[in-house]
Design a protein around this motif. Structure first.
Motif, PDB file in Angstrom:
ATOM      1  N   SER A  47       0.845  -1.195   0.000  1.00 45.88           N
ATOM      2  CA  SER A  47       0.000   0.000   0.000  1.00 45.88           C
ATOM      3  C   SER A  47       0.879   1.243   0.000  1.00 45.88           C
ATOM      4  O   SER A  47       1.815   1.347   0.803  1.00 45.88           O
ATOM      5  CB  SER A  47      -0.893   0.015   1.242  1.00 45.88           C
ATOM      6  OG  SER A  47      -1.518   1.275   1.377  1.00 45.88           O
ATOM      7  N   SER A  49      -0.245   4.162   0.794  1.00 47.97           N
ATOM      8  CA  SER A  49      -0.750   5.093   1.796  1.00 47.97           C
ATOM      9  C   SER A  49      -0.601   4.591   3.231  1.00 47.97           C
ATOM     10  O   SER A  49      -0.899   5.319   4.176  1.00 47.97           O
ATOM     11  CB  SER A  49      -2.225   5.425   1.514  1.00 47.97           C
ATOM     12  OG  SER A  49      -3.007   4.254   1.582  1.00 47.97           O
ATOM     13  N   SER A  50      -0.140   3.366   3.408  1.00 42.92           N
ATOM     14  CA  SER A  50       0.080   2.832   4.752  1.00 42.92           C
ATOM     15  C   SER A  50       1.452   3.263   5.262  1.00 42.92           C
ATOM     16  O   SER A  50       2.428   3.238   4.507  1.00 42.92           O
ATOM     17  CB  SER A  50       0.026   1.304   4.750  1.00 42.92           C
ATOM     18  OG  SER A  50      -1.261   0.865   4.438  1.00 42.92           O
ATOM     19  N   PRO A  51       1.530   3.651   6.533  1.00 39.87           N
ATOM     20  CA  PRO A  51       2.839   4.019   7.086  1.00 39.87           C
ATOM     21  C   PRO A  51       3.833   2.863   6.956  1.00 39.87           C
ATOM     22  O   PRO A  51       3.461   1.691   7.019  1.00 39.87           O
ATOM     23  CB  PRO A  51       2.526   4.309   8.560  1.00 39.87           C
ATOM     24  CG  PRO A  51       1.078   4.680   8.570  1.00 39.87           C
ATOM     25  CD  PRO A  51       0.446   3.826   7.494  1.00 39.87           C
ATOM     26  N   THR A  53       5.918   1.739   8.989  1.00 39.31           N
ATOM     27  CA  THR A  53       5.902   0.856  10.158  1.00 39.31           C
ATOM     28  C   THR A  53       4.730  -0.116  10.102  1.00 39.31           C
ATOM     29  O   THR A  53       4.861  -1.268  10.512  1.00 39.31           O
ATOM     30  CB  THR A  53       5.868   1.661  11.465  1.00 39.31           C
ATOM     31  OG1 THR A  53       4.769   2.569  11.428  1.00 39.31           O
ATOM     32  CG2 THR A  53       7.168   2.432  11.667  1.00 39.31           C
ATOM     33  N   ASP A  54       3.582   0.331   9.593  1.00 41.30           N
ATOM     34  CA  ASP A  54       2.426  -0.561   9.451  1.00 41.30           C
ATOM     35  C   ASP A  54       2.677  -1.631   8.391  1.00 41.30           C
ATOM     36  O   ASP A  54       2.099  -2.716   8.456  1.00 41.30           O
ATOM     37  CB  ASP A  54       1.157   0.215   9.106  1.00 41.30           C
ATOM     38  CG  ASP A  54       0.616   1.029  10.279  1.00 41.30           C
ATOM     39  OD1 ASP A  54       1.191   0.953  11.393  1.00 41.30           O
ATOM     40  OD2 ASP A  54      -0.376   1.755  10.078  1.00 41.30           O
ATOM     41  N   LEU A  55       3.517  -1.313   7.421  1.00 39.47           N
ATOM     42  CA  LEU A  55       3.863  -2.299   6.399  1.00 39.47           C
ATOM     43  C   LEU A  55       4.808  -3.361   6.953  1.00 39.47           C
ATOM     44  O   LEU A  55       4.964  -4.418   6.364  1.00 39.47           O
ATOM     45  CB  LEU A  55       4.517  -1.616   5.190  1.00 39.47           C
ATOM     46  CG  LEU A  55       3.614  -0.685   4.372  1.00 39.47           C
ATOM     47  CD1 LEU A  55       4.441   0.054   3.323  1.00 39.47           C
ATOM     48  CD2 LEU A  55       2.481  -1.452   3.728  1.00 39.47           C
ATOM     49  N   GLY A  56       5.428  -3.056   8.087  1.00 37.89           N
ATOM     50  CA  GLY A  56       6.325  -4.015   8.714  1.00 37.89           C
ATOM     51  C   GLY A  56       7.793  -3.663   8.620  1.00 37.89           C
ATOM     52  O   GLY A  56       8.652  -4.491   8.915  1.00 37.89           O
ATOM     53  N   TYR A  83      10.767   9.374   8.344  1.00 34.30           N
ATOM     54  CA  TYR A  83       9.989   9.628   9.562  1.00 34.30           C
ATOM     55  C   TYR A  83       9.109  10.868   9.392  1.00 34.30           C
ATOM     56  O   TYR A  83       7.995  10.912   9.900  1.00 34.30           O
ATOM     57  CB  TYR A  83      10.920   9.766  10.771  1.00 34.30           C
ATOM     58  CG  TYR A  83      11.596   8.462  11.113  1.00 34.30           C
ATOM     59  CD1 TYR A  83      10.922   7.477  11.828  1.00 34.30           C
ATOM     60  CD2 TYR A  83      12.891   8.182  10.688  1.00 34.30           C
ATOM     61  CE1 TYR A  83      11.517   6.259  12.124  1.00 34.30           C
ATOM     62  CE2 TYR A  83      13.502   6.970  10.983  1.00 34.30           C
ATOM     63  CZ  TYR A  83      12.804   6.018  11.690  1.00 34.30           C
ATOM     64  OH  TYR A  83      13.393   4.814  11.972  1.00 34.30           O
ATOM     65  N   ASP A  87       4.853   7.488   4.670  1.00 38.16           N
ATOM     66  CA  ASP A  87       4.329   6.488   3.743  1.00 38.16           C
ATOM     67  C   ASP A  87       4.857   6.806   2.349  1.00 38.16           C
ATOM     68  O   ASP A  87       5.465   7.856   2.126  1.00 38.16           O
ATOM     69  CB  ASP A  87       2.796   6.397   3.788  1.00 38.16           C
ATOM     70  CG  ASP A  87       2.092   7.680   3.373  1.00 38.16           C
ATOM     71  OD1 ASP A  87       2.499   8.316   2.371  1.00 38.16           O
ATOM     72  OD2 ASP A  87       1.118   8.055   4.033  1.00 38.16           O
TER      73      ASP A  87
END
Length: 98
Positions: A47, A49-51, A53-56, A83, A87
């Motif tokens: 994605s 638009s996902s941060p 960190t959310d992507l892993g 940082y 994203d």
């Protein structure tokens, strides 16, 4: 020749002329492919638009991402940019404006 965007990715939102769009598309493609490679996943699942960190992605992988983008695009990407622009879409907008 640069690879095209993976299926399901249209690039960053369109702003400015076609040269700006082309640069954004190339930056988006490079970032998507780099994240997919770092995570060992299919690029179509990344994605924009996902941060990060959310992507892993952890801090070590973020540092590797900056190196990959610098090599792929020939632009300096400070680690702090990841940082400040957390994203792919935000990072691409930042890099395209430089």
């Amino acid at each position: 020749m640069r690879p095209g965007l993976p299926d399901g990715h249209s690039g960053a939102p369109e702003h400015g002329g076609s040269l700006g769009n082309s640069r954004r598309t190339a930056l988006t493609c490079a970032a998507v492919l780099a994240v997919a490679d770092l995570l060992g996943v299919d690029a179509a699942s990344v994605s924009t638009s996902s941060p990060f960190t959310d992507l892993g992605l952890g801090s070590t992988q973020l540092a590797r991402l900056t190196a990959y983008l610098e090599d792929a695009m020939g632009v300096e990407v400070p680690l702090t940019a990841l940082y400040d622009h957390p994203d792919i879409e935000q990072l691409v907008e930042y890099l395209a404006m430089r």
